[in-house]
Design a protein around this motif. Structure first.
Motif, PDB file in Angstrom:
ATOM      1  N   GLU A 284      37.369  41.814  18.897  1.00 43.22           N
ATOM      2  CA  GLU A 284      36.560  42.833  19.571  1.00 43.22           C
ATOM      3  C   GLU A 284      35.803  42.240  20.759  1.00 43.22           C
ATOM      4  OE1 GLU A 284      34.075  44.586  16.532  1.00 43.22           O
ATOM      5  OE2 GLU A 284      35.308  46.387  16.553  1.00 43.22           O
ATOM      6  N   ASP A 285      35.267  41.029  20.582  1.00 45.62           N
ATOM      7  CA  ASP A 285      34.560  40.366  21.677  1.00 45.62           C
ATOM      8  C   ASP A 285      35.499  40.103  22.845  1.00 45.62           C
ATOM      9  OD1 ASP A 285      32.209  40.377  20.274  1.00 45.62           O
ATOM     10  OD2 ASP A 285      32.420  38.323  19.516  1.00 45.62           O
ATOM     11  N   TYR A 286      36.726  39.677  22.521  1.00 39.96           N
ATOM     12  CA  TYR A 286      37.690  39.400  23.586  1.00 39.96           C
ATOM     13  C   TYR A 286      38.062  40.693  24.314  1.00 39.96           C
ATOM     14  CZ  TYR A 286      41.830  37.768  26.029  1.00 39.96           C
ATOM     15  OH  TYR A 286      42.736  37.471  26.996  1.00 39.96           O
ATOM     16  N   ALA A 287      38.268  41.767  23.565  1.00 40.09           N
ATOM     17  CA  ALA A 287      38.592  43.048  24.197  1.00 40.09           C
ATOM     18  C   ALA A 287      37.444  43.507  25.098  1.00 40.09           C
ATOM     19  CB  ALA A 287      38.882  44.096  23.128  1.00 40.09           C
ATOM     20  N   ARG A 288      36.211  43.272  24.666  1.00 45.35           N
ATOM     21  CA  ARG A 288      35.053  43.635  25.476  1.00 45.35           C
ATOM     22  C   ARG A 288      35.019  42.807  26.765  1.00 45.35           C
ATOM     23  NH1 ARG A 288      31.578  42.344  22.068  1.00 45.35           N
ATOM     24  NH2 ARG A 288      31.751  44.258  20.877  1.00 45.35           N
ATOM     25  N   LYS A 289      35.368  41.510  26.645  1.00 48.31           N
ATOM     26  CA  LYS A 289      35.390  40.642  27.831  1.00 48.31           C
ATOM     27  C   LYS A 289      36.461  41.098  28.817  1.00 48.31           C
ATOM     28  CE  LYS A 289      35.818  35.855  29.357  1.00 48.31           C
ATOM     29  NZ  LYS A 289      36.326  36.338  30.623  1.00 48.31           N
ATOM     30  N   VAL A 290      37.626  41.471  28.289  1.00 49.28           N
ATOM     31  CA  VAL A 290      38.697  41.947  29.167  1.00 49.28           C
ATOM     32  C   VAL A 290      38.234  43.175  29.934  1.00 49.28           C
ATOM     33  CG1 VAL A 290      41.007  42.969  29.200  1.00 49.28           C
ATOM     34  CG2 VAL A 290      40.551  40.966  27.771  1.00 49.28           C
ATOM     35  N   HIS A 291      37.550  44.089  29.245  1.00 44.89           N
ATOM     36  CA  HIS A 291      37.051  45.298  29.907  1.00 44.89           C
ATOM     37  C   HIS A 291      36.029  44.947  30.986  1.00 44.89           C
ATOM     38  CE1 HIS A 291      35.806  49.433  30.455  1.00 44.89           C
ATOM     39  NE2 HIS A 291      34.555  49.093  30.209  1.00 44.89           N
ATOM     40  N   GLU A 292      35.126  44.030  30.686  1.00 38.91           N
ATOM     41  CA  GLU A 292      34.124  43.621  31.671  1.00 38.91           C
ATOM     42  C   GLU A 292      34.777  42.917  32.857  1.00 38.91           C
ATOM     43  OE1 GLU A 292      31.501  41.221  29.429  1.00 38.91           O
ATOM     44  OE2 GLU A 292      30.505  42.909  28.428  1.00 38.91           O
ATOM     45  N   ASP A 293      35.788  42.082  32.571  1.00 37.75           N
ATOM     46  CA  ASP A 293      36.497  41.394  33.658  1.00 37.75           C
ATOM     47  C   ASP A 293      37.161  42.388  34.595  1.00 37.75           C
ATOM     48  OD1 ASP A 293      35.707  38.968  32.729  1.00 37.75           O
ATOM     49  OD2 ASP A 293      37.635  38.395  31.865  1.00 37.75           O
ATOM     50  N   GLU A 294      37.733  43.451  34.034  1.00 33.72           N
ATOM     51  CA  GLU A 294      38.393  44.452  34.859  1.00 33.72           C
ATOM     52  C   GLU A 294      37.404  45.107  35.816  1.00 33.72           C
ATOM     53  OE1 GLU A 294      41.761  45.515  35.204  1.00 33.72           O
ATOM     54  OE2 GLU A 294      41.743  43.480  34.407  1.00 33.72           O
ATOM     55  N   GLN A 295      36.170  45.287  35.366  1.00 33.80           N
ATOM     56  CA  GLN A 295      35.164  45.885  36.242  1.00 33.80           C
ATOM     57  C   GLN A 295      34.739  44.922  37.352  1.00 33.80           C
ATOM     58  OE1 GLN A 295      32.265  46.974  33.184  1.00 33.80           O
ATOM     59  NE2 GLN A 295      32.831  49.125  33.424  1.00 33.80           N
ATOM     60  N   ARG A 296      34.716  43.617  37.040  1.00 27.62           N
ATOM     61  CA  ARG A 296      34.298  42.630  38.034  1.00 27.62           C
ATOM     62  C   ARG A 296      35.420  42.232  38.979  1.00 27.62           C
ATOM     63  NH1 ARG A 296      31.746  40.045  33.472  1.00 27.62           N
ATOM     64  NH2 ARG A 296      33.458  38.551  33.431  1.00 27.62           N
ATOM     65  N   ARG A 297      36.650  42.403  38.548  1.00 24.60           N
ATOM     66  CA  ARG A 297      37.783  41.853  39.292  1.00 24.60           C
ATOM     67  C   ARG A 297      37.968  42.530  40.644  1.00 24.60           C
ATOM     68  NH1 ARG A 297      43.437  42.346  38.831  1.00 24.60           N
ATOM     69  NH2 ARG A 297      43.199  44.040  37.338  1.00 24.60           N
ATOM     70  N   GLU A 298      37.698  43.832  40.731  1.00 25.33           N
ATOM     71  CA  GLU A 298      37.744  44.561  41.995  1.00 25.33           C
ATOM     72  C   GLU A 298      39.069  44.396  42.723  1.00 25.33           C
ATOM     73  OE1 GLU A 298      34.382  43.175  44.166  1.00 25.33           O
ATOM     74  OE2 GLU A 298      32.929  44.258  42.939  1.00 25.33           O
ATOM     75  N   GLY A 299      40.162  44.485  41.990  1.00 27.86           N
ATOM     76  CA  GLY A 299      41.481  44.427  42.607  1.00 27.86           C
ATOM     77  C   GLY A 299      42.024  43.044  42.870  1.00 27.86           C
ATOM     78  N   ARG A 300      41.204  42.008  42.657  1.00 27.32           N
ATOM     79  CA  ARG A 300      41.705  40.641  42.853  1.00 27.32           C
ATOM     80  C   ARG A 300      42.681  40.297  41.735  1.00 27.32           C
ATOM     81  NH1 ARG A 300      36.095  40.055  44.151  1.00 27.32           N
ATOM     82  NH2 ARG A 300      35.714  39.632  41.950  1.00 27.32           N
ATOM     83  N   PRO A 301      43.625  39.370  41.955  1.00 27.27           N
ATOM     84  CA  PRO A 301      44.631  39.064  40.926  1.00 27.27           C
ATOM     85  C   PRO A 301      44.040  38.270  39.774  1.00 27.27           C
ATOM     86  CG  PRO A 301      44.869  37.572  42.774  1.00 27.27           C
ATOM     87  CD  PRO A 301      43.832  38.580  43.191  1.00 27.27           C
ATOM     88  N   ARG A 302      44.615  38.442  38.591  1.00 26.90           N
ATOM     89  CA  ARG A 302      44.286  37.558  37.475  1.00 26.90           C
ATOM     90  C   ARG A 302      45.053  36.262  37.669  1.00 26.90           C
ATOM     91  NH1 ARG A 302      46.029  42.084  34.839  1.00 26.90           N
ATOM     92  NH2 ARG A 302      44.439  43.544  34.109  1.00 26.90           N
ATOM     93  N   LEU A 303      44.393  35.145  37.486  1.00 31.56           N
ATOM     94  CA  LEU A 303      45.047  33.852  37.690  1.00 31.56           C
ATOM     95  C   LEU A 303      46.242  33.682  36.763  1.00 31.56           C
ATOM     96  CD1 LEU A 303      41.982  31.453  38.074  1.00 31.56           C
ATOM     97  CD2 LEU A 303      43.384  32.461  39.874  1.00 31.56           C
ATOM     98  N   ILE A 304      46.140  34.212  35.542  1.00 29.48           N
ATOM     99  CA  ILE A 304      47.190  33.988  34.554  1.00 29.48           C
ATOM    100  C   ILE A 304      48.487  34.692  34.946  1.00 29.48           C
ATOM    101  CG2 ILE A 304      46.712  35.975  33.055  1.00 29.48           C
ATOM    102  CD1 ILE A 304      47.025  34.057  30.666  1.00 29.48           C
ATOM    103  N   THR A 305      48.406  35.679  35.833  1.00 32.33           N
ATOM    104  CA  THR A 305      49.607  36.423  36.227  1.00 32.33           C
ATOM    105  C   THR A 305      50.296  35.823  37.446  1.00 32.33           C
ATOM    106  OG1 THR A 305      48.387  37.926  37.703  1.00 32.33           O
ATOM    107  CG2 THR A 305      48.543  38.541  35.378  1.00 32.33           C
ATOM    108  N   LEU A 306      49.661  34.839  38.096  1.00 27.61           N
ATOM    109  CA  LEU A 306      50.192  34.301  39.345  1.00 27.61           C
ATOM    110  C   LEU A 306      51.187  33.170  39.090  1.00 27.61           C
ATOM    111  CD1 LEU A 306      46.896  34.118  41.463  1.00 27.61           C
ATOM    112  CD2 LEU A 306      48.675  35.875  41.554  1.00 27.61           C
TER     113      LEU A 306
END
Length: 261
Positions: A124-146
């Motif tokens: 649950e904590d990890y899912a919450r972090k993913v949601h928060e990251d999505e709000q902060r990311r602002e369209g920038r790429p995730r490093l893990i996908t590059l």
């Protein structure tokens, strides 16, 4: 010759998981998949690409497999994308998911049921972090996908925002604050940096006396590479543009005219 639709979908799904050509982000393009299955004699009921696509659409509509659209990508051959396209109403599909979303959901539910309370809380904590990251990311790429090239370019761009070389640990914290480090631990970040450094895509260097006294931040940034311990990502100088353009050699020309006269 005319296999049932569930048997057809199961065969397609099995072939998609075995495929090595036309694979993109856990998906397989329809045209290369049809060619693979035809060479193995697994689609005798669908002798043409059109028949194969029509049966894929029926299996997709029944929820037996999952078709998806291919997002634009530089490394994807547009001819393969065009050959794989199949339309259903207003949607256009290009790829078959190796694991249908229905199966993934069932696996996730089984996994959650098997978790103990502490592990469930961590999930649950990890899912919450993913949601928060999505709000902060602002369209920038995730490093893990590059790709490694893209990862190195993004790391270099953020490093160059500083006025000096950046500690690896501090750089990771910056990416985490921007929501770009989702799914990456500090150790995984270091491993990718080491690979990029080895490939010559960016430069790492050790902490030196000129950098000041070392501390916990330096220790946390340590990366071992060929017997050397590296701590910082090198900043590459970015020359500022000259607003008035390249100066013209006016004086030598003036002298040349004076000498000629």
């Amino acid at each position: 010759m005319n296999a049932s639709l569930p048997a057809f979908a199961e065969r397609v799904q099995s072939a998609a998981r075995r495929a090595t050509e036309g694979v993109y982000c856990g998906r397989v393009f329809i045209a290369p998949l049809f060619r693979l299955m035809r060479e193995r004699g697994e689609v005798s009921s669908c002798p043409t690409t059109a028949a194969f696509k029509a049966r894929l659409l029926r299996a997709h509509a029944r929820g037996l497999l999952t078709l998806a659209k291919c997002p634009p990508a530089e490394k994807v051959n547009p001819l393969i994308v065009a050959a794989s396209a199949v339309r259903r109403r207003q949607a256009t599909f290009h790829v078959v998911l190796r694991w249908p979303r229905r199966n993934v959901q069932l696996v996730l539910e089984d996994t959650l049921d098997a978790l103990d309370p502490k592990a469930y809380a961590a999930a649950e904590d990890y899912a919450r972090k993913v949601h928060e990251d999505e709000q902060r990311r602002e369209g920038r790429p995730r490093l893990i996908t590059l790709s490694l090239d893209g990862f190195a370019a993004r790391v270099q761009a953020v490093t160059n925002e500083a006025a000096e070389d950046v500690l690896i640990g501090e750089l990771f914290e910056e990416f985490d604050a921007r929501g770009e480090a989702t799914g990456l631990s500090l150790e995984a970040f270091k491993a990718r940096l080491r690979a990029a450094h080895r490939a010559g895509l960016l430069g790492l260097r050790p902490w030196g006396d000129k950098d000041g006294p070392s501390g916990l931040g330096v220790t946390a940034s340590a990366v071992d590479h060929d017997g050397t311990t590296l701590h910082l990502v090198r900043r590459t100088p970015v020359p500022l543009p000259i607003p008035w353009g390249r100066p013209a050699p006016l004086l030598p020309r003036a002298r040349a005219r004076m000498m000629g006269s």
